[in-house]
Design an enzyme around this catalytic site. Structure first.
Site, PDB file in Angstrom:
ATOM      1  N   PHE A  14       1.117  -1.013   0.086  1.00 20.09           N
ATOM      2  CA  PHE A  14      -0.376  -0.050   0.163  1.00 20.09           C
ATOM      3  C   PHE A  14       1.088   1.463   0.107  1.00 20.09           C
ATOM      4  CE2 PHE A  14      -1.653   2.759   3.716  1.00 20.09           C
ATOM      5  CZ  PHE A  14      -2.278   3.718   2.813  1.00 20.09           C
ATOM      6  N   THR A  37       1.563  -9.883   1.088  1.00 22.65           N
ATOM      7  CA  THR A  37       0.394  -9.821   2.178  1.00 22.65           C
ATOM      8  C   THR A  37      -0.476  -9.859   0.831  1.00 22.65           C
ATOM      9  OG1 THR A  37       1.698  -7.409   2.121  1.00 22.65           O
ATOM     10  CG2 THR A  37       1.291  -8.704   3.632  1.00 22.65           C
ATOM     11  N   ALA A  75       6.620  -5.852   5.698  1.00 22.28           N
ATOM     12  CA  ALA A  75       6.713  -6.169   6.964  1.00 22.28           C
ATOM     13  C   ALA A  75       5.252  -6.696   6.681  1.00 22.28           C
ATOM     14  CB  ALA A  75       6.247  -5.051   8.043  1.00 22.28           C
ATOM     15  N   TYR A 141       2.705  -7.292  17.223  1.00 26.33           N
ATOM     16  CA  TYR A 141       3.020  -6.721  16.096  1.00 26.33           C
ATOM     17  C   TYR A 141       4.574  -5.229  17.049  1.00 26.33           C
ATOM     18  CZ  TYR A 141       2.596  -3.009  12.659  1.00 26.33           C
ATOM     19  OH  TYR A 141       3.130  -2.061  11.926  1.00 26.33           O
ATOM     20  N   LYS A 145       8.552  -3.846  15.578  1.00 25.82           N
ATOM     21  CA  LYS A 145       9.108  -3.151  15.911  1.00 25.82           C
ATOM     22  C   LYS A 145       9.201  -2.332  16.480  1.00 25.82           C
ATOM     23  CE  LYS A 145       6.250  -2.423  11.114  1.00 25.82           C
ATOM     24  NZ  LYS A 145       7.245  -2.332  10.102  1.00 25.82           N
ATOM     25  N   VAL A 182      -9.626  -0.554   9.425  1.00 24.24           N
ATOM     26  CA  VAL A 182     -10.922  -0.224   9.767  1.00 24.24           C
ATOM     27  C   VAL A 182     -11.309   0.526   8.449  1.00 24.24           C
ATOM     28  CG1 VAL A 182     -11.304   0.162  11.871  1.00 24.24           C
ATOM     29  CG2 VAL A 182     -10.241   2.288  10.919  1.00 24.24           C
ATOM     30  N   ILE A 183     -10.399   0.805   8.073  1.00 22.82           N
ATOM     31  CA  ILE A 183     -10.674   1.948   7.064  1.00 22.82           C
ATOM     32  C   ILE A 183     -11.538   1.056   5.449  1.00 22.82           C
ATOM     33  CG2 ILE A 183     -10.757   3.653   5.199  1.00 22.82           C
ATOM     34  CD1 ILE A 183      -9.896   5.839   7.280  1.00 22.82           C
ATOM     35  N   ARG A 206      -8.321   6.518  16.601  1.00 21.55           N
ATOM     36  CA  ARG A 206      -7.121   6.579  16.771  1.00 21.55           C
ATOM     37  C   ARG A 206      -6.005   8.219  16.028  1.00 21.55           C
ATOM     38  NH1 ARG A 206      -7.382   2.563  18.896  1.00 21.55           N
ATOM     39  NH2 ARG A 206      -7.288   0.416  18.209  1.00 21.55           N
ATOM     40  N   GLU A 269      -5.142  -5.302  20.939  1.00 23.60           N
ATOM     41  CA  GLU A 269      -5.849  -3.467  20.308  1.00 23.60           C
ATOM     42  C   GLU A 269      -5.685  -2.542  21.184  1.00 23.60           C
ATOM     43  OE1 GLU A 269      -8.121  -4.300  16.251  1.00 23.60           O
ATOM     44  OE2 GLU A 269      -9.179  -4.547  17.889  1.00 23.60           O
TER      45      GLU A 269
HETATM   46  N1  LIG Z   1      -0.287   1.350   6.485  1.00 21.01           N
HETATM   47  C1  LIG Z   1      -0.826   1.709   7.894  1.00 21.01           C
HETATM   48  O1  LIG Z   1      -1.605   2.553   8.555  1.00 21.01           O
HETATM   49  C2  LIG Z   1       0.336   1.054   8.493  1.00 21.01           C
HETATM   50  C3  LIG Z   1       0.783   2.127   9.596  1.00 21.01           C
HETATM   51  C4  LIG Z   1       2.018   2.225  10.592  1.00 21.01           C
HETATM   52  C5  LIG Z   1       3.173   1.156  10.310  1.00 21.01           C
HETATM   53  N2  LIG Z   1       2.839   1.044   8.710  1.00 21.01           N
HETATM   54  C6  LIG Z   1       4.693   0.479   8.332  1.00 21.01           C
HETATM   55  O2  LIG Z   1       4.474   0.437   6.845  1.00 21.01           O
HETATM   56  C7  LIG Z   1       4.926  -0.180   6.555  1.00 21.01           C
HETATM   57  C8  LIG Z   1       4.555  -0.411   4.668  1.00 21.01           C
HETATM   58  O3  LIG Z   1       2.634  -0.756   5.651  1.00 21.01           O
HETATM   59  P1  LIG Z   1       1.786  -1.095   4.344  1.00 21.01           P
HETATM   60  O4  LIG Z   1       0.686  -0.487   5.174  1.00 21.01           O
HETATM   61  O5  LIG Z   1       2.017  -0.803   2.893  1.00 21.01           O
HETATM   62  O6  LIG Z   1       2.118  -2.535   4.353  1.00 21.01           O
HETATM   63  P2  LIG Z   1       1.442  -3.379   3.107  1.00 21.01           P
HETATM   64  O7  LIG Z   1       0.881  -5.102   3.678  1.00 21.01           O
HETATM   65  O8  LIG Z   1       0.600  -3.258   2.373  1.00 21.01           O
HETATM   66  O9  LIG Z   1       3.149  -3.691   2.562  1.00 21.01           O
HETATM   67  C9  LIG Z   1       4.330  -4.241   3.212  1.00 21.01           C
HETATM   68  C10 LIG Z   1       4.477  -5.067   1.910  1.00 21.01           C
HETATM   69  O10 LIG Z   1       5.937  -5.340   1.918  1.00 21.01           O
HETATM   70  C11 LIG Z   1       5.930  -7.274   1.275  1.00 21.01           C
HETATM   71  N3  LIG Z   1       6.657  -8.269   2.282  1.00 21.01           N
HETATM   72  C12 LIG Z   1       6.251  -8.182   3.737  1.00 21.01           C
HETATM   73  N4  LIG Z   1       6.999  -8.809   4.196  1.00 21.01           N
HETATM   74  C13 LIG Z   1       8.054  -9.287   3.525  1.00 21.01           C
HETATM   75  C14 LIG Z   1       9.199 -10.447   3.294  1.00 21.01           C
HETATM   76  N5  LIG Z   1       9.533 -10.524   4.415  1.00 21.01           N
HETATM   77  N6  LIG Z   1      10.323  -9.644   1.973  1.00 21.01           N
HETATM   78  C15 LIG Z   1       9.959  -9.517   0.812  1.00 21.01           C
HETATM   79  N7  LIG Z   1       8.420  -8.621   1.207  1.00 21.01           N
HETATM   80  C16 LIG Z   1       8.398  -8.512   1.896  1.00 21.01           C
HETATM   81  C17 LIG Z   1       4.140  -7.455   1.240  1.00 21.01           C
HETATM   82  O11 LIG Z   1       4.229  -8.078   0.179  1.00 21.01           O
HETATM   83  C18 LIG Z   1       3.912  -5.627   1.115  1.00 21.01           C
HETATM   84  O12 LIG Z   1       3.504  -6.046  -0.452  1.00 21.01           O
HETATM   85  C19 LIG Z   1       5.089  -1.625   7.314  1.00 21.01           C
HETATM   86  O13 LIG Z   1       6.440  -1.868   7.796  1.00 21.01           O
HETATM   87  C20 LIG Z   1       4.359  -1.424   8.689  1.00 21.01           C
HETATM   88  O14 LIG Z   1       4.422  -2.178   9.291  1.00 21.01           O
HETATM   89  C21 LIG Z   1       2.300   0.617   8.493  1.00 21.01           C
END
Ligand SMILES: NC(=O)c1ccc[n+]([C@@H]2O[C@H](COP(=O)([O-])OP(=O)(O)OC[C@H]3O[C@@H](n4cnc5c(N)ncnc54)[C@H](O)[C@@H]3O)[C@@H](O)[C@H]2O)c1
Length: 310
Positions: A14, A37, A75, A141, A145, A182-183, A206, A269
């Site tokens: 994302f 993912t 992640a 989780y 982090k 949620v969204i 949040r 949560e």
């Molecule tokens: N989206 C949020 O609201 C949010 C909030 C806080 C922190 N984060 C952090 O931001 C980062 C990105 O989040 P996101 O929402 O884009 O998540 P996401 O799941 O959409 O994207 C994560 C990407 O990482 C890849 N991935 C996961 N494990 C892997 C591995 N072992 N090797 C290679 N690729 C791997 C997945 O295929 C995916 O494309 C993450 O570290 C997440 O923890 C996101």
């Protein structure tokens, strides 16, 4: 002018998809992602980008040695999944970050940004939180982090790497169809005309930030010279309850008569959370521009368009 090379792990997720679109004009990008993912790519990226379709825990050989920076997003990001499968979460997030730091050491990459989290790391404490609040995760989780941040601090000072952990709040925006927050769930329920589910009484809160504002913050961090290990909160600084979020979503999507079901609150949560972004404003001139209403309108537009082809 020769473009600098940047590695983005998780670049097909994302936030990664939004970030790649923002950075690909200015930088040469190497994307590392195993598509675990999110099974499909959302859009065509520039042909100049180089994709390594591999797990970050596997041995990775980079195509060149002249890397300007690495942005680590890969992640497993779900709190609930981390409770069901903590070892999978540990492997992806803590071990994964360790392996990525090893790549930085081996390839002499001196600038690193990692995605951390503002809510899950803090656990249940009275908001607002900031970078001086004492983290107390209540989910695997959050723990993954926090331990990843600890390794970043150690690598910054042991190997002279500038590492910034950006603690994201709850991010919304395009390319989030596969997410479990949620969204995404509420927009999908509305498209399917199914009831919206609240876990708990709906008073839990949040801090929501639009992905465009987040990516601006990442770009500003990339351009800023920061030394050693830094932690910055990229957040809106505003608190929104689930009940209030649903009201906004119903208004924006013009939804009438859709049921809301309340279920028992889930372990892991946090109850209330929002984070101050004063340090990020000071250090990198972080200035979120999107209100939550505007962010929801943009995100809803994308969900409606995407649902036609999904
Ligand atoms: N989206 C949020 O609201 C949010 C909030 C806080 C922190 N984060 C952090 O931001 C980062 C990105 O989040 P996101 O929402 O884009 O998540 P996401 O799941 O959409 O994207 C994560 C990407 O990482 C890849 N991935 C996961 N494990 C892997 C591995 N072992 N090797 C290679 N690729 C791997 C997945 O295929 C995916 O494309 C993450 O570290 C997440 O923890 C996101």
């Amino acid at each position: 002018m020769i473009k600098k090379t940047i590695i983005i792990t998780g670049g097909l997720g994302f936030i990664g998809t939004n970030l790649v679109k923002k950075l690909e004009k200015k930088y040469k990008l190497i994307i590392i992602d195993n598509l675990c993912t999110n099974k499909k790519k959302y859009c065509q990226f520039s042909k100049n980008n180089f994709l390594i379709k591999k797990d970050i825990n596997k041995k990775i050989k980079l195509p060149n040695r002249d890397i300007y920076a690495l942005i680590h997003l890969a992640a497993k990001g779900s709190v609930i999944d981390s409770i069901q499968n903590p070892s999978e979460n540990f492997l992806a997030n803590t071990m994964g970050t360790f392996k990525v730091l090893e790549i930085c050491k081996d390839y002499n990459i001196k600038k690193v940004i990692i995605a951390s989290t503002g809510g899950a790391i803090m656990g249940n404490q009275n908001p607002p939180v900031d970078e001086n609040s004492l983290p107390k995760p209540i989910s695997p989780y959050g723990a993954s982090k926090l331990s990843a941040e600890a390794y970043c601090s150690a690598y910054a000072y042991s190997y002279g790497i500038s590492i910034t952990a950006l603690r994201f709040s709850n991010i919304l925006g395009p390319y989030s169809w596969h997410k479990k927050g949620v969204i995404t769930k509420y927009f999908k329920s509305i498209l399917d005309k199914k009831p919206l589910v609240i876990y708990g009484d709906g008073d839990s809160t949040r801090d929501y930030l639009y992905v465009e504002d987040l990516c601006d913050g990442i770009l500003k961090t990339l351009k800023k010279k920061l030394v050693g290990f830094e932690v910055l909160h990229l957040s809106s600084g505003k608190e929104t309850s689930i009940n209030n979020l649903i009201k906004k979503i119903f208004k924006i999507t013009n939804t009438l008569n859709l049921k809301v079901i309340k279920k028992k609150a889930r372990n892991g949560e946090v109850n209330r959370n929002f984070s101050l972004n004063i340090k990020a404003r000071k250090k990198i001139n972080f200035k979120p521009r999107y209100s939550l209403d505007k962010a929801l309108i943009e995100t809803w537009k994308w969900f409606k368009d995407f649902s036609i082809n999904a």
